[in-house]
Motif scaffolding. Sequence first.
Motif, short mmCIF file in Angstrom:
data_model
loop_
_atom_site.label_atom_id
_atom_site.label_comp_id
_atom_site.label_asym_id
_atom_site.label_seq_id
_atom_site.Cartn_x
_atom_site.Cartn_y
_atom_site.Cartn_z
N ARG A 40 0.84 -1.21 0.00
CA ARG A 40 0.00 0.00 0.00
C ARG A 40 0.87 1.25 0.00
O ARG A 40 1.95 1.28 0.58
CB ARG A 40 -0.90 0.00 1.24
N ILE A 41 0.37 2.29 -0.66
CA ILE A 41 0.94 3.63 -0.57
C ILE A 41 -0.18 4.53 -0.06
O ILE A 41 -1.23 4.64 -0.70
CB ILE A 41 1.44 4.14 -1.93
N SER A 42 0.02 5.18 1.06
CA SER A 42 -1.06 5.96 1.68
C SER A 42 -1.39 7.19 0.85
O SER A 42 -0.55 7.74 0.14
CB SER A 42 -0.67 6.39 3.10
N SER A 43 -2.63 7.61 0.96
CA SER A 43 -3.07 8.81 0.24
C SER A 43 -2.31 10.04 0.73
O SER A 43 -2.01 10.94 -0.05
CB SER A 43 -4.58 9.00 0.40
N GLN A 44 -1.98 10.08 2.03
CA GLN A 44 -1.22 11.22 2.55
C GLN A 44 0.14 11.33 1.87
O GLN A 44 0.61 12.41 1.54
CB GLN A 44 -1.03 11.07 4.08
N CYS A 45 0.77 10.19 1.69
CA CYS A 45 2.08 10.15 1.03
C CYS A 45 1.97 10.65 -0.41
O CYS A 45 2.75 11.49 -0.86
CB CYS A 45 2.62 8.73 1.06
N LEU A 46 0.98 10.16 -1.13
CA LEU A 46 0.80 10.56 -2.53
C LEU A 46 0.51 12.05 -2.64
O LEU A 46 1.13 12.76 -3.44
CB LEU A 46 -0.35 9.75 -3.15
N LYS A 47 -0.41 12.54 -1.83
CA LYS A 47 -0.79 13.96 -1.91
C LYS A 47 0.37 14.87 -1.58
O LYS A 47 0.54 15.91 -2.23
CB LYS A 47 -1.97 14.23 -0.96
N ARG A 48 1.17 14.50 -0.58
CA ARG A 48 2.30 15.37 -0.23
C ARG A 48 3.29 15.48 -1.39
O ARG A 48 3.79 16.57 -1.67
CB ARG A 48 3.01 14.84 1.01
N HIS A 49 3.57 14.38 -2.05
CA HIS A 49 4.52 14.43 -3.16
C HIS A 49 3.97 15.24 -4.33
O HIS A 49 4.72 15.98 -4.98
CB HIS A 49 4.90 13.02 -3.60
N TRP A 50 2.70 15.13 -4.62
CA TRP A 50 2.12 15.93 -5.70
C TRP A 50 2.08 17.41 -5.30
O TRP A 50 2.34 18.29 -6.12
CB TRP A 50 0.70 15.45 -6.01
N ARG A 51 1.76 17.67 -4.04
CA ARG A 51 1.62 19.05 -3.57
C ARG A 51 2.96 19.77 -3.53
O ARG A 51 3.03 20.97 -3.84
CB ARG A 51 0.98 19.04 -2.18
N THR A 52 4.02 19.07 -3.14
CA THR A 52 5.31 19.73 -2.93
C THR A 52 6.26 19.58 -4.12
O THR A 52 7.36 20.13 -4.08
CB THR A 52 6.01 19.16 -1.68
N PHE A 53 5.86 18.87 -5.16
CA PHE A 53 6.73 18.69 -6.32
C PHE A 53 7.09 20.05 -6.92
O PHE A 53 6.23 20.91 -7.09
CB PHE A 53 6.01 17.82 -7.36
N GLU A 54 8.37 20.23 -7.25
CA GLU A 54 8.85 21.53 -7.72
C GLU A 54 9.30 21.53 -9.17
O GLU A 54 9.80 22.53 -9.67
CB GLU A 54 10.00 22.01 -6.83
N GLY A 55 9.12 20.42 -9.86
CA GLY A 55 9.54 20.35 -11.25
C GLY A 55 8.46 20.83 -12.21
O GLY A 55 7.59 21.64 -11.86
N GLU A 56 8.53 20.32 -13.43
CA GLU A 56 7.56 20.71 -14.46
C GLU A 56 6.15 20.37 -14.00
O GLU A 56 5.90 19.33 -13.41
CB GLU A 56 7.89 19.96 -15.76
N HIS A 57 5.22 21.27 -14.26
CA HIS A 57 3.80 21.13 -13.93
C HIS A 57 3.53 21.27 -12.43
O HIS A 57 2.46 20.87 -11.95
CB HIS A 57 3.22 19.80 -14.42
N ALA A 58 4.45 21.82 -11.66
CA ALA A 58 4.25 21.99 -10.22
C ALA A 58 3.03 22.84 -9.92
O ALA A 58 2.80 23.88 -10.56
CB ALA A 58 5.49 22.62 -9.58
N ILE A 59 2.25 22.41 -8.96
CA ILE A 59 1.06 23.17 -8.56
C ILE A 59 1.47 24.52 -7.98
O ILE A 59 0.80 25.54 -8.19
CB ILE A 59 0.24 22.36 -7.54
N ALA A 220 -3.27 3.82 -2.72
CA ALA A 220 -2.91 2.92 -3.82
C ALA A 220 -2.53 1.56 -3.23
O ALA A 220 -1.98 1.48 -2.13
CB ALA A 220 -1.75 3.50 -4.61
N PHE A 221 -2.82 0.50 -3.96
CA PHE A 221 -2.49 -0.83 -3.46
C PHE A 221 -2.08 -1.73 -4.62
O PHE A 221 -2.46 -1.49 -5.77
CB PHE A 221 -3.67 -1.44 -2.70
#
Length: 409
Positions: A40-59, A220-221
């Motif tokens: 399993r990959i926790s939703s908190q883990c996934l959201k943090r990586h998408w939220r803090t990503f600093e490369g192309e397409h960063a939020i 995710a699982f």
Amino acid sequence: EKRMSFLQLHTLTSYPAALLNRDDVGFAKRLPFGGATRLRISSQCLKRHWRTFEGEHAISAIALGGELVPMAVRSRRSFEEHVYAPLVEGGVAPELAEAITDRLMAAVLGESAKAKKAKAEKKSKKDAEPAAREPIQTGQVTVLGRPELDYLLGLGREIGANAKSVGELEKVAKGLLTKECLENLKVLRRGAGLDAALFGRMVTSDYLARTDAAIHVAHAFSVHAEESESDYFSAIDDLDRRDDALGSGHIGNTELTSGLYYGYVVVDVPLLVSNLEGVDRKEWANADRALAAEVIRRLVQLVPTVSPGAKLGSTAPYAYSHFVLAEWGTAQPRTLANAFDAPVRAHGDMLASAYEALTSYVAEVDAAYGRRTDRRCVAIRAPESLAALGAEKGSLDQLADWSAQMVTG
């Protein structure tokens, strides 16, 4: 017709020899499902990586009118860094700045750092040593938008300009920190920050607007039963040159896993527009939807390409999804996780087996309930049977553009 609308994203992503998301004792997170234990990959883990990503397409790089859309600050030390420190830098005496900051915390969050400070001072007297100033922090991590913190800093500066000492603080604060003044926090446009408008925040304050998450993320699982091994490793001591030295300065072990993961994300589009533009959710179709469209464009790019980042140096856990399915519709969303309630068996090709299970399940759901969504997909090593999904196949750029266009209409 702009009724309740949802964008759903389904992904299949494979990670070999990794430890993507650990539990409290350092093992991979797991999930019992369909009579088998899955990785399993926790939703908190996934959201943090998408939220803090600093490369192309960063939020965080989204701009309006030439200026970046402000993000939220997630910390216990938000008041220390964004209220107290600027007040001191602006010439307010440290003792007064600390008292002003504490008063603002008490007014907005209902909690004060004074009790903790008094306890520290009492202990200091007992130990006969002066206590260093402790940073001002909340009891738990708070999610505050930069617009909210900037507004509070402005109030703090106004108090500091009128209160020449701590003794005058309360009289000045009562006159400035009125209910009407603090209620203005609720009407700040995107006051909670861009990421809070996307992923939500829980607050108990009377003056901070609660923000419900417009983006819903499932854990995710792995579509198959867990696959893991214990990795034995050693670290060599390069400077130990003794004749009887074994050469190892450290010996240890860690868990490594391999998995093909199903991921699921839902965007409540009306709520997203409401959170971003400050309109009633029912009026989302009449609001400016350009920012929401750009958020979704970037999210569609990030979900299949930004990986959880644990043990980067020893496992390089970077992968792009084999499969991304986007669905747009007005019916209540539904996960496709149940396509994998029976663990997929490799039969020589795990991905092919996963595709088979997914397409078969979608066909049965469509037959039972009717097809309720418009679909597009990105697929690698896709079998011919994937055509049964009725999803036009293209590149990720095309999928992101299509998703954004569905928002703007």
